[in-house]
Design a protein around this motif. Structure first.
Motif, mmCIF file in Angstrom:
data_model
loop_
_atom_site.group_PDB
_atom_site.id
_atom_site.type_symbol
_atom_site.label_atom_id
_atom_site.label_comp_id
_atom_site.label_asym_id
_atom_site.label_seq_id
_atom_site.Cartn_x
_atom_site.Cartn_y
_atom_site.Cartn_z
ATOM 1 N N LYS A 68 0.818 -1.223 0.000
ATOM 2 C CA LYS A 68 0.000 0.000 0.000
ATOM 3 C C LYS A 68 0.842 1.259 0.000
ATOM 4 O O LYS A 68 0.451 2.280 -0.580
ATOM 5 C CB LYS A 68 -0.971 0.020 1.192
ATOM 6 C CG LYS A 68 -0.322 -0.232 2.550
ATOM 7 C CD LYS A 68 -0.347 -1.680 2.917
ATOM 8 C CE LYS A 68 0.564 -1.992 4.071
ATOM 9 N NZ LYS A 68 0.207 -3.184 4.769
ATOM 10 N N ILE A 91 -8.822 0.420 9.336
ATOM 11 C CA ILE A 91 -8.031 -0.167 8.259
ATOM 12 C C ILE A 91 -6.593 -0.454 8.684
ATOM 13 O O ILE A 91 -5.738 -0.657 7.834
ATOM 14 C CB ILE A 91 -8.078 0.719 6.987
ATOM 15 C CG1 ILE A 91 -7.874 2.195 7.327
ATOM 16 C CG2 ILE A 91 -9.394 0.494 6.244
ATOM 17 C CD1 ILE A 91 -7.929 3.122 6.110
ATOM 18 N N ASN A 92 -6.349 -0.470 9.985
ATOM 19 C CA ASN A 92 -5.044 -0.950 10.453
ATOM 20 C C ASN A 92 -5.289 -1.973 11.554
ATOM 21 O O ASN A 92 -5.768 -1.634 12.638
ATOM 22 C CB ASN A 92 -4.173 0.205 10.948
ATOM 23 C CG ASN A 92 -2.811 -0.311 11.407
ATOM 24 O OD1 ASN A 92 -2.591 -0.563 12.584
ATOM 25 N ND2 ASN A 92 -1.911 -0.507 10.472
ATOM 26 N N GLY A 93 -4.976 -3.226 11.252
ATOM 27 C CA GLY A 93 -5.243 -4.317 12.184
ATOM 28 C C GLY A 93 -4.418 -4.209 13.454
ATOM 29 O O GLY A 93 -4.911 -4.457 14.557
ATOM 30 N N THR A 94 -3.157 -3.802 13.295
ATOM 31 C CA THR A 94 -2.280 -3.696 14.467
ATOM 32 C C THR A 94 -2.823 -2.663 15.445
ATOM 33 O O THR A 94 -2.916 -2.920 16.654
ATOM 34 C CB THR A 94 -0.856 -3.301 14.003
ATOM 35 O OG1 THR A 94 -0.411 -4.284 13.078
ATOM 36 C CG2 THR A 94 0.107 -3.197 15.162
ATOM 37 N N TYR A 109 1.374 -9.147 12.183
ATOM 38 C CA TYR A 109 0.397 -8.122 11.797
ATOM 39 C C TYR A 109 1.072 -6.800 11.446
ATOM 40 O O TYR A 109 0.618 -6.080 10.570
ATOM 41 C CB TYR A 109 -0.580 -7.813 12.943
ATOM 42 C CG TYR A 109 -1.415 -8.962 13.437
ATOM 43 C CD1 TYR A 109 -1.652 -10.081 12.650
ATOM 44 C CD2 TYR A 109 -1.993 -8.915 14.714
ATOM 45 C CE1 TYR A 109 -2.436 -11.122 13.126
ATOM 46 C CE2 TYR A 109 -2.782 -9.949 15.188
ATOM 47 C CZ TYR A 109 -2.987 -11.051 14.395
ATOM 48 O OH TYR A 109 -3.764 -12.067 14.861
ATOM 49 N N ALA A 110 2.139 -6.484 12.207
ATOM 50 C CA ALA A 110 2.710 -5.129 12.130
ATOM 51 C C ALA A 110 3.577 -4.962 10.887
ATOM 52 O O ALA A 110 4.080 -5.939 10.317
ATOM 53 C CB ALA A 110 3.523 -4.849 13.386
ATOM 54 N N GLU A 111 3.736 -3.711 10.461
ATOM 55 C CA GLU A 111 4.644 -3.391 9.364
ATOM 56 C C GLU A 111 6.082 -3.624 9.811
ATOM 57 O O GLU A 111 6.378 -3.669 11.011
ATOM 58 C CB GLU A 111 4.476 -1.909 8.979
ATOM 59 C CG GLU A 111 3.109 -1.577 8.412
ATOM 60 C CD GLU A 111 2.783 -2.414 7.203
ATOM 61 O OE1 GLU A 111 3.465 -2.310 6.186
ATOM 62 O OE2 GLU A 111 1.825 -3.219 7.287
ATOM 63 N N ASP A 144 2.277 1.665 11.723
ATOM 64 C CA ASP A 144 0.980 1.276 12.283
ATOM 65 C C ASP A 144 0.558 2.261 13.372
ATOM 66 O O ASP A 144 -0.558 2.766 13.382
ATOM 67 C CB ASP A 144 1.065 -0.135 12.889
ATOM 68 C CG ASP A 144 1.412 -1.192 11.854
ATOM 69 O OD1 ASP A 144 0.578 -1.435 10.980
ATOM 70 O OD2 ASP A 144 2.510 -1.769 11.930
ATOM 71 N N ASP A 184 0.309 3.795 7.952
ATOM 72 C CA ASP A 184 -0.220 2.652 7.192
ATOM 73 C C ASP A 184 -1.704 2.887 6.849
ATOM 74 O O ASP A 184 -2.128 2.659 5.709
ATOM 75 C CB ASP A 184 -0.044 1.369 8.028
ATOM 76 C CG ASP A 184 -0.648 0.159 7.345
ATOM 77 O OD1 ASP A 184 -0.058 -0.325 6.375
ATOM 78 O OD2 ASP A 184 -1.733 -0.285 7.779
ATOM 79 N N LYS A 208 -3.630 3.448 3.079
ATOM 80 C CA LYS A 208 -4.826 2.717 2.633
ATOM 81 C C LYS A 208 -5.974 3.694 2.329
ATOM 82 O O LYS A 208 -6.709 3.515 1.350
ATOM 83 C CB LYS A 208 -5.238 1.713 3.712
ATOM 84 C CG LYS A 208 -4.197 0.606 3.902
ATOM 85 C CD LYS A 208 -4.431 -0.172 5.178
ATOM 86 C CE LYS A 208 -3.439 -1.296 5.356
ATOM 87 N NZ LYS A 208 -3.456 -1.893 6.701
ATOM 88 N N GLY A 250 -7.811 -8.058 8.912
ATOM 89 C CA GLY A 250 -7.079 -6.961 8.274
ATOM 90 C C GLY A 250 -5.604 -7.213 8.119
ATOM 91 O O GLY A 250 -4.896 -6.411 7.512
ATOM 92 N N ALA A 251 -5.093 -8.294 8.673
ATOM 93 C CA ALA A 251 -3.665 -8.590 8.578
ATOM 94 C C ALA A 251 -3.472 -10.066 8.888
ATOM 95 O O ALA A 251 -4.410 -10.761 9.291
ATOM 96 C CB ALA A 251 -2.879 -7.723 9.568
#
Ligand code: HSE
Length: 438
Positions: free
Chosen positions: A105, A158-161, A188-190, A196, A201, A205, A300-301
């Motif tokens: 993304k 839109i950020n799972g973390t 999950y994390a970038e 995050d 992030d 998105k 989401g992740a």
């Protein structure tokens, strides 16, 4: 028909997950795609030989350009993330006439305009479903399922973390850093988890969703971005008492003055479905003029959910490989010559309601001083909550909810309130969204 030969860049969480799901569901995927899909060439610096299936059928290299330049490969899957060398590799793949599937993304939000123009020129597809909301097919839904509609607004977790961290803090009182470490361990994390935590992030998105919704160019720098770092457990408790949940929300809205694009912590009424989206789950609520609201919910992740979206894109590309370029679904939902520059509103012109929390002297007249300032700035108050000080303490916590106003009004009011002698420390504010149809 010959299987489609795929080159994979990256064998980390998502790359490994993609190889595994392709191997486990090979027969079902071939039934859907009309032909087999095989990873023949992969690039990675390190990978878990015990956890990834099908490695024996792949040529594996450390040089990603070997994959991108492999004449046998028809589709390049970019799962290394980040801006560079991902951008150069994707552009090289396009130059070589290969289709590209990516979960990146950051790359699409930052360089998508250039990448799609290059793809258009070469007649190849760049697919990016896994880039937004993990496994949820939100891009497919917005680009195809909602194509009869004028989209009014989009609001999403839109950020799972970030959602995992906020949920664990609220439900279990866990420490921020401890939950973040768990999110990293779960994949999950970038790579850089500040993306995050600081909302970057989610902003990547939201930038993509905004273009799909309104047919505007990708413009990441115009997204107003706040992370979850300043959400205190006190605010979580007071929000609950007022009937709200605090969520990190991305909002893109079409207004008469321009487009709002913003990500920030937000109070949402607890009765809204989206307020109850917890843990690593994501959800995107789309308000469209003919369908009305529709909600898209899912993981989401994580390796398998993200692989699900990556492989859906591979199947789409495999099906359309022989289709005339003009008949393919446009990258950003609207035909390339129909992308228009609508002004993006500065955050000071955005309209929302607000939650305020402040510490004030507990004596007569204090509330009157605060409400006078609110009145001077044309701000109407929706609710006030005063928490009685504990015995021996002379300061009270005041919580206020305002009606909808422009951001510049609340900034002016907070400046004036902060200067009152009776106020101690900062006035904390969080935006409030009711997510009604209008
Ligand atoms: N770090 C991202 C998240 C991964 O937590 O949502 C999925 O994009």
């Amino acid at each position: 028909m010959e299987p489609v030969k795929v080159g994979l860049l990256g064998l980390g969480t998502v790359g490994g997950g993609t190889a595994n799901v392709l191997a486990r569901n090979a027969a079902e995927i071939a039934r859907r795609a009309g032909r087999g899909i095989v990873i023949t060439h992969a690039a990675a610096h390190s990978y878990d030989t015990d956890a990834i299936m099908g490695l024996d059928q792949m040529k594996i290299t450390q040089d990603a350009y070997e994959v991108v330049n492999d004449p046998e490969v028809s589709i390049v899957i970019e799962l290394i993330g980040g801006y560079s060398p991902a951008k150069e590799l994707v552009l090289q793949a396009i130059e070589n006439g290969k289709h590209v599937v990516t979960a990146n993304k950051a790359l699409i939000a930052m360089h998508g305009n250039e990448i799609f123009a290059a793809a258009q020129e070469k007649g190849v597809t760049v697919a990016f479903e896994a880039g937004v909301a993990g496994g949820i097919p939100i891009i497919k839904a917005m680009r195809e399922g909602l194509s009869a509609n004028r989209i009014e607004w989009v609001a999403g977790i839109i950020n799972g973390t970030g959602n995992f961290i906020l949920t664990e803090m609220r439900d279990k009182g866990r420490d921020f850093d401890d939950v973040l470490a768990e999110a990293q361990a779960l994949g999950y994390a970038e790579a850089d988890p500040t993306f995050d935590v600081e909302g970057i992030d989610a902003a990547h998105k939201l930038c993509i969703l905004s273009s799909l919704a309104f047919g505007i160019p990708l413009q990441f720098d115009a997204v107003y971005t706040e992370g979850i770092g300043n959400v205190s457990s006190e605010d979580v408790v007071y929000a609950n008492q007022l009937g709200y949940r605090i969520k990190h929300l991305g909002v893109a809205r079409r207004t008469e003055q321009g487009i709002e694009m913003r990500v920030h912590p937000t109070l949402i009424p607890e009765k809204c479905l989206i307020a109850n989206v917890d843990g690593v789950m994501n959800a995107v609520l789309v308000q469209a003029d003919k369908l009305g609201p529709s909600l898209y919910y899912g993981a989401g992740a994580g390796a398998d959910p993200t692989a699900s979206a990556v492989i859906a894109d591979i199947i789409d590309v495999a099906r359309t490989i022989t289709t005339d370029v003009q008949n393919r679904v446009p990258h950003l939902a609207f035909q390339p010559d129909q992308i228009v520059d609508i002004p993006i509103l500065p955050i000071t012109e955005v309209t929302t309601a607000y939650y305020l929390r402040m510490q004030a002297d507990d004596r007569p007249g204090v509330l009157a001083e605060i409400t006078r300032i609110m009145g001077d700035n044309d701000i109407s108050i929706e609710a006030v909550l005063q928490k009685e000080p504990e015995s021996g303490v002379t300061r009270a916590t005041i919580i206020m909810l305002t009606q909808k106003i422009r951001e510049r009004q609340i900034i002016a009011a907070i400046d004036a309130i902060t200067q009152l002698d009776v106020i101690h420390g900062d006035v904390h504010r969080i935006r409030v969204e009711t997510l009604d149809a209008d």
